[in-house]
Design a protein around this motif. Sequence first.
Motif, short mmCIF file in Angstrom:
data_model
loop_
_atom_site.label_atom_id
_atom_site.label_comp_id
_atom_site.label_asym_id
_atom_site.label_seq_id
_atom_site.Cartn_x
_atom_site.Cartn_y
_atom_site.Cartn_z
N UNK A 1 8.28 19.05 -10.05
CA UNK A 1 7.72 19.54 -11.32
C UNK A 1 6.48 20.38 -11.06
N UNK A 2 5.58 19.89 -10.20
CA UNK A 2 4.38 20.65 -9.88
C UNK A 2 4.73 22.00 -9.27
N UNK A 3 5.67 22.01 -8.34
CA UNK A 3 6.03 23.26 -7.67
C UNK A 3 6.68 24.25 -8.62
N UNK A 4 7.44 23.74 -9.58
CA UNK A 4 8.06 24.63 -10.57
C UNK A 4 6.98 25.32 -11.40
N UNK A 5 5.95 24.57 -11.77
CA UNK A 5 4.85 25.15 -12.55
C UNK A 5 3.97 26.04 -11.67
N UNK A 6 3.79 25.68 -10.41
CA UNK A 6 3.03 26.53 -9.50
C UNK A 6 3.74 27.88 -9.31
N UNK A 7 5.06 27.84 -9.15
CA UNK A 7 5.83 29.06 -8.90
C UNK A 7 5.65 30.07 -10.02
N UNK B 1 0.85 -1.19 0.00
CA UNK B 1 0.00 0.00 0.00
C UNK B 1 0.88 1.24 0.00
N UNK B 2 0.52 2.22 -0.84
CA UNK B 2 1.29 3.45 -0.96
C UNK B 2 0.32 4.64 -0.86
N UNK B 3 0.55 5.52 0.10
CA UNK B 3 -0.30 6.70 0.31
C UNK B 3 0.51 7.97 0.08
N UNK B 4 -0.14 8.99 -0.49
CA UNK B 4 0.49 10.30 -0.68
C UNK B 4 -0.45 11.36 -0.15
N UNK B 5 0.02 12.14 0.83
CA UNK B 5 -0.75 13.20 1.47
C UNK B 5 -0.10 14.55 1.21
N UNK B 6 -0.92 15.60 1.08
CA UNK B 6 -0.39 16.96 1.04
C UNK B 6 -0.20 17.45 2.47
N UNK B 7 0.95 18.04 2.74
CA UNK B 7 1.22 18.62 4.05
C UNK B 7 0.62 20.03 4.12
N UNK B 8 -0.05 20.33 5.23
CA UNK B 8 -0.59 21.66 5.44
C UNK B 8 -1.65 22.06 4.44
N UNK C 1 3.97 23.05 -2.71
CA UNK C 1 3.38 22.01 -1.88
C UNK C 1 4.47 21.14 -1.26
N UNK C 2 4.17 20.60 -0.08
CA UNK C 2 4.99 19.55 0.51
C UNK C 2 4.11 18.33 0.66
N UNK C 3 4.72 17.16 0.53
CA UNK C 3 3.94 15.92 0.62
C UNK C 3 4.57 14.94 1.59
#
Length: 246
Positions: A131-137, A52-59, A144-146
């Motif tokens: 990659x996501x953070x580069x595009x968000x910036x 099982x693999x879970x990915x959560x966004x921090x904050x 985001x932190x995960x």
Amino acid sequence: MDGNFKPYDWTASAKRIDEILNQPAGQFEETNSLPSRDKLTYTNGFYANCTALFIDIRGSSTLTTKHKRPVLAKIYRAFISEMVAVLNSDRFVREVSIVGDCVWAVYDTPHTTDIDDVFSVAAKANTLIALLNARYEKRNIDPLKIGIGIDWGRALMIKAGYSGSGINDVIYMGDVVNRAAHLAHKAGRGIWGSSSHPIWVGGNFWGNLNDHNQGLLTGLYDSELGYVYTGHVVNSPMEEWVEQNG
């Protein structure tokens, strides 16, 4: 699952409850590998080895105070879309689910070599956040932190839902699922050292990795989860591409 209106009948409900609770234990089969979904009915189930693999966004709760709803929708859509793409990219994937801002997957891993494949999925997911953070910036969106949690063990796979309504889903139950979720919840929350690493894995998962992958992780004692292994592991070719094109 899409809802479809049906009046509630409590006498029929009582009958369904009795039918479920009276099912014999022998209909829950022990296997080494997760079966196909189409082998499940409302009266059987399978115990099998899986990861099982879970990915959560921090904050994630702070995002709603920083961004208006249209921007927030774009943040979540991009995150969920591409994390699901990564989780679904491994040949051993059996189930991919979305619960709020958490994405998670179950992998059919009866052999130890299969587990290294899932570890590579975690590395890609960890690189994807760059990659996501580069595009968000580029759009003035905070990064985001995960937290990524992974473990291996036996789970009970059943079909659950409202029989006859078309509303149902496959459910995975067991310590492996609960522990992976708790590992993801803990990962990436520390402020220094291995406690801040975005990837946390359980001892059962770590013990089945090859020597190279084991060496990428650091042992850590957590007061709630016990001994775990953490790391900031990335997919190198992907990381290089992000640095050049992000």
